[in-house]
Write an enzyme that holds these catalytic residues in place. Structure first.
Site: not given
Ligand SMILES: *Cc1c(COP(=O)(O)O)cnc(C)c1O
Length: 354
Positions: A34, A251
């Site tokens: 999956k 940042y």
């Protein structure tokens, strides 16, 4: 070309499948593929795991891809059909849907039945996510028997704490107590149960994460379990910054140099699937040596400390996880699990297989 690359090792997949088989003993094995084979690529994984006894997926689309590839083994839909429109395809593609809810039986009852359908009947033995209540087993089996029209029924449950100290016995005993009365095949074990609780192997095991070479346990690494990493996420240093004391990087300047520091900028960011919430100190390999993340992860870049690695510079190879740096270790540092990192690999990341 941007140097970020996810290398997928077919040899490691085959090795891990063999390890799962050895652990499974006589039990048959669903290879759980999956979520795009946990981020490794469904088609790729299906080829490398072609010897599995069956493939377990989440969606009809994934099942259809497997059939188009020529997969002839059984294909298990782990949550079954989500609505009645998906039922005809279950017959046409010869899928084995999980049925976990009375409403799904109702949908089957109201649908046109073309032939037989093998069903997995899922029972809730304590995880309280999906599954019929254990006392309903008798009734559910009777009803499903009528609807499957000769198709095979398998009884299934899923463990909530197979990877933890609580183990599986508390779920296994009440489930088996009822299930054994019916003489139907059983499927219970995920990777953690398969590796640690051989008494839960039953007839069909459902390993996922171990096939991809990551450990399901917080206290044991994949190598100790005899598994090899399948995905190695590699990149390079594309810039080097020399920082004076007090200067920051990235940042928010979330990390600042206490003394003169060398920082390497790596071509990999959160838009590639690297977790933005990974804190400073998260391990990264630079030219085969351990280094650590500094500052915030940006969309396309992250920064690593090169202070102890004077030889490293622009072009030095970097491993974010995989060979030499277990993904579960990176995941733990980032406050998550290997599954999430692997599944989150972004489509923009180039893949090299072999
Ligand atoms: C995903 C899944 C598995 C595989 O679990 P791993 O921990 O990856 O081995 C097994 N069974 C079910 C029902 C699943 O949804």
């Amino acid at each position: 070309m941007r140097p970020l690359l996810a290398r997928i090792s077919f040899a490691a997949l085959a090795h891990n499948l063999a390890a799962a088989r050895a652990a499974a003993g006589p039990a048959r094995l669903w290879a759980v593929v999956k979520a795009n084979a946990y981020g490794h690529g469904l088609t790729r994984a299906a080829h490398a795991l072609a010897d599995a006894d069956g493939f377990a997926v989440l969606t009809l689309e994934e099942a259809a891809v497997l059939r188009e590839l020529g997969v002839r083994q059984p294909v298990l839909l782990l949550e079954g059909y989500f609505d009645a429109t998906e039922i005809p395809a279950c017959y046409e593609l010869g899928l084995t849907p999980v049925v976990h809810h009375a409403e799904q039986l109702g949908m089957l009852d109201r649908s046109a039945r073309s032939g037989t359908l093998n069903l997995y009947l899922k029972f809730n033995s304590g995880m309280n996510r999906l599954g019929f209540a254990l006392p309903e087993m008798e009734r559910v089996i009777e009803r499903a028997q009528a609807l499957a029209q000769g198709g095979m029924l398998t009884l299934m449950t899923h463990f909530a704490t197979a990877d933890e100290a609580a183990g599986v016995a508390w779920q296994l005993a009440p489930f088996l107590e009822r299930a054994r009365r019916h003489r139907l095949p059983l499927s219970l074990a995920n990777s953690a149960a398969l590796l640690r609780h051989p008494d839960s192997r039953a007839d069909w095991v459902r390993p996922g994460i171990m096939l991809y070479g990551a450990s399901p346990f917080a206290d044991t690494g994949a190598a100790a379990l005899g598994l090899r990493p399948v995905m190695t996420l590699t990149s390079e240093i594309i810039a080097v910054q020399e920082l004076a004391p007090g200067e920051g990087v990235g940042y928010g300047l979330a990390w600042r140099a206490a003394q003169v520091a060398r920082v390497g900028i790596v071509a990999c960011g959160y838009a590639d699937g690297y977790p933005r919430h990974a804190p400073g100190g998260t391990p990264v390999l630079v030219a085969g040596r351990r280094s650590a993340l500094v500052g915030r992860v940006s969309m396309d870049m992250l920064a690593v400390d090169l202070s102890g690695l004077p030889q490293a510079g622009v072009g030095s190879p970097v491993t974010l996880w995989g060979e030499g740096l277990p993904v579960e270790e990176v995941a733990a540092a980032a406050g998550t699990i290997s599954y999430e990192l692997l599944c989150a690999l972004a489509p923009r990341v180039r893949v090299a297989e072999g």
